[in-house]
Design a protein around this motif. Structure first.
Motif, short mmCIF file in Angstrom:
data_model
loop_
_atom_site.label_atom_id
_atom_site.label_comp_id
_atom_site.label_asym_id
_atom_site.label_seq_id
_atom_site.Cartn_x
_atom_site.Cartn_y
_atom_site.Cartn_z
N PHE A 309 0.81 -0.94 -0.11
CA PHE A 309 -0.06 0.07 0.10
C PHE A 309 0.92 1.13 0.02
CE2 PHE A 309 -2.75 3.17 2.43
CZ PHE A 309 -3.70 3.32 1.36
N ASN A 310 0.53 2.30 -0.99
CA ASN A 310 1.36 3.23 -1.12
C ASN A 310 0.34 4.76 -1.08
OD1 ASN A 310 2.53 5.34 -2.80
ND2 ASN A 310 3.82 4.14 -4.01
N VAL A 311 1.01 5.61 -0.36
CA VAL A 311 0.29 6.98 -0.39
C VAL A 311 1.26 7.95 -0.53
CG1 VAL A 311 -0.85 8.42 1.30
CG2 VAL A 311 -1.48 6.01 1.53
N GLU A 312 0.84 9.12 -1.63
CA GLU A 312 1.40 10.30 -1.48
C GLU A 312 0.27 11.36 -1.34
OE1 GLU A 312 1.56 11.85 -5.61
OE2 GLU A 312 2.60 10.07 -5.70
N GLN A 313 0.68 12.29 -0.38
CA GLN A 313 -0.27 13.34 0.08
C GLN A 313 0.05 14.55 0.09
OE1 GLN A 313 -4.04 12.92 0.42
NE2 GLN A 313 -3.91 15.26 0.58
N ILE A 314 -0.30 15.71 -0.41
CA ILE A 314 0.15 17.24 -0.04
C ILE A 314 -0.51 17.41 1.27
CG2 ILE A 314 -0.03 19.78 -0.60
CD1 ILE A 314 0.26 18.80 -3.51
N VAL A 315 0.27 17.76 2.17
CA VAL A 315 -0.28 18.33 3.85
C VAL A 315 -0.80 19.62 3.56
CG1 VAL A 315 0.23 18.66 6.19
CG2 VAL A 315 1.13 16.61 4.62
N GLN A 316 0.16 20.61 3.17
CA GLN A 316 -0.24 21.89 2.64
C GLN A 316 0.59 22.20 1.65
OE1 GLN A 316 1.17 23.55 6.70
NE2 GLN A 316 2.75 24.72 5.53
#
Length: 447
Positions: A309-316
């Motif tokens: 499972f792989n996640v990329e996310q802009i936090v701000q």
């Protein structure tokens, strides 16, 4: 606008100004010629070790380096088709004179290095075909092995030829490229992803990608090495192969874009199970420091598999978060990557625009690698595999934990100097050795 080799040559020769070359925005390219070079120097200080073997990183202070220079050439031979060829020159020497002593190695380029003399080889040679299915148009930016243009948002893309599984699968905006981002193996893909490839990380095969709105489905089959971690690949794709399927979903979370991916893989080849190798080891004591037990117990059409499972996310704006976690079955020897059966890596990347340097970046990440019970029993019986095994029975197993932090400083447009630090706790899962502090400097250029 059409891209021209003559124009590119003029840029290189200085006939066209550097500013003009960089300022030119390409709407559509019919051919491309891009280049990179990377030099990575690393040093580890002396560390404590109660014992060492042939597959141990040496406890005395050492240094290592890698160098690579790659050409990425491509053109459009027909409508919606692309052909790419990447020759590469590599050079480098790992710690301890061999690639041993860790699950999460500290330099992602070291598998391609062929010793202290430069070597030239074909890195990639592949065709990509795109079929549009509507849904509106979206721009494709010019990049390595990617020509600028427009494509349908909904489309099917087929890649066939000589390339890396990681060219298509397990993308992540913040942890993917050891030439520009994190250096450790466990940060540019799942450490437990034993993806089919030759010793340099490439193979032959195909991959399909179906884009539909915010979803992407990928699938593919790649050649495995004829012997584990060997250079020649086995073209009997009906019997020996690496399969993978990945589902990707783009989303918005707290008003910021991100993506998640689920990846399943399955390999099949002539491999040894750890249970069989352990029994052989117990019946033949004293054969430390060589992989004889694995070689003697290999059988036809063994399988291994895993799920990640792989996640990329802009936090701000300017701050990105990533996470990778994978579990492999761990019953069968490593086929093509590294000695990890369970992996977790997570971290943050801060873009330099936050402090007025748009092309700089800071990253910090933490990794945790584990072994299966079957592999641990093999090592406890005195077994040795390709990369780990410290010359005696493993009696104090601990998960291998790694901290990595880097600062990438943009020197000029297209050149970066990076300082990197890694701390490896329990190298090769052995609490009797380490920790190891690794310091690195990397120069990278693109043009």
């Amino acid at each position: 606008m059409r891209f021209s080799y003559l124009y590119f040559a003029a840029c290189l020769a200085g006939v066209a100004t550097v500013g003009a070359c960089w300022a030119d925005t390409l709407d559509t390219e019919d051919q491309t010629a891009r280049y990179q070079l990377t030099y990575n120097w690393q040093h580890h200080g002396a560390f404590n070790a109660s014992h060492s073997g042939a597959n141990s990183i040496q406890p005395s202070a050492e240094k290592m380096y890698t160098f690579s220079a790659t050409a990425h050439w491509g053109f459009r031979p027909w409508q919606d088709g692309e052909l790419y060829f990447n020759p590469e020159i590599t050079q480098g020497v790992p710690f301890s004179g061999n690639l041993v002593g860790m699950g999460g190695f500290t330099n992602g380029e070291i598998t391609r290095a062929g010793g202290s003399n430069p070597k030239v080889y074909r890195q990639r040679l592949f065709v990509r075909q795109t079929w549009g299915h509507g849904g509106g148009q979206e721009a494709v930016e010019a990049d390595f092995n990617q020509m600028a243009g427009t494509v349908d948002k909904n489309r099917f893309v087929l890649t066939v030829g000589n390339f890396s599984t990681l060219d298509v699968f397990d993308d992540n905006a913040y942890a993917k490229d050891p030439r520009t981002q994190f250096m450790n193996w466990g940060n540019w893909t799942y450490a437990a992803y034993d993806y089919a490839a030759d010793a340099r990380g490439f193979g032959w095969g195909f991959a399909g990608e179906w884009y539909q709105d915010d979803w992407v489905l990928r699938f593919g089959r790649m050649t495995a090495p004829t012997t584990p971690n060997g250079q020649p690949v086995d073209f009997a794709l009906a019997r020996h192969y690496g399969d993978q399927v990945e589902l990707e979903r783009a989303h918005t979370l707290w008003g910021q874009p991100g993506k998640w991916r689920v990846l399943a893989w399955r390999n099949r080849g002539v491999l040894a199970s750890f249970n069989d190798a352990t029994q052989w080891q117990l019946q033949n004591p004293g054969t430390y420091n060589d992989p004889t037990a694995l070689v003697q117990t290999r059988k036809e059409e063994k399988t291994k598999y895993g799920l990640g499972f792989n996640v990329e996310q802009i936090v701000q704006p300017g701050v990105g978060y990533f996470l990778r976690v994978m579990k492999a079955d761990g019953r069968t020897e490593t086929q093509a990557f590294t000695e990890v059966d369970g992996s977790l890596s997570t971290g943050l990347v801060f873009k330099g625009g936050l402090w007025g340097r748009a092309d700089d970046a800071v990253g910090v990440a933490w990794m945790r690698n584990t072994l299966s019970n079957d592999r641990r029993a093999f090592l406890a019986a005195g077994g040795t595999s390709f990369f780990i095994g410290d010359g005696a029975a493993l009696t104090h197993y601990r998960p291998e934990m790694i901290l990595e932090a880097f600062y990438s400083f943009a020197m000029t447009r297209g050149t970066w100097l990076t300082a990197d630090y890694q701390r490896v706790q329990n190298p090769a899962y052995n609490a009797d050795r380490g920790p190891i502090n690794v310091y690195a400097a990397r120069f990278h250029a693109e043009f």
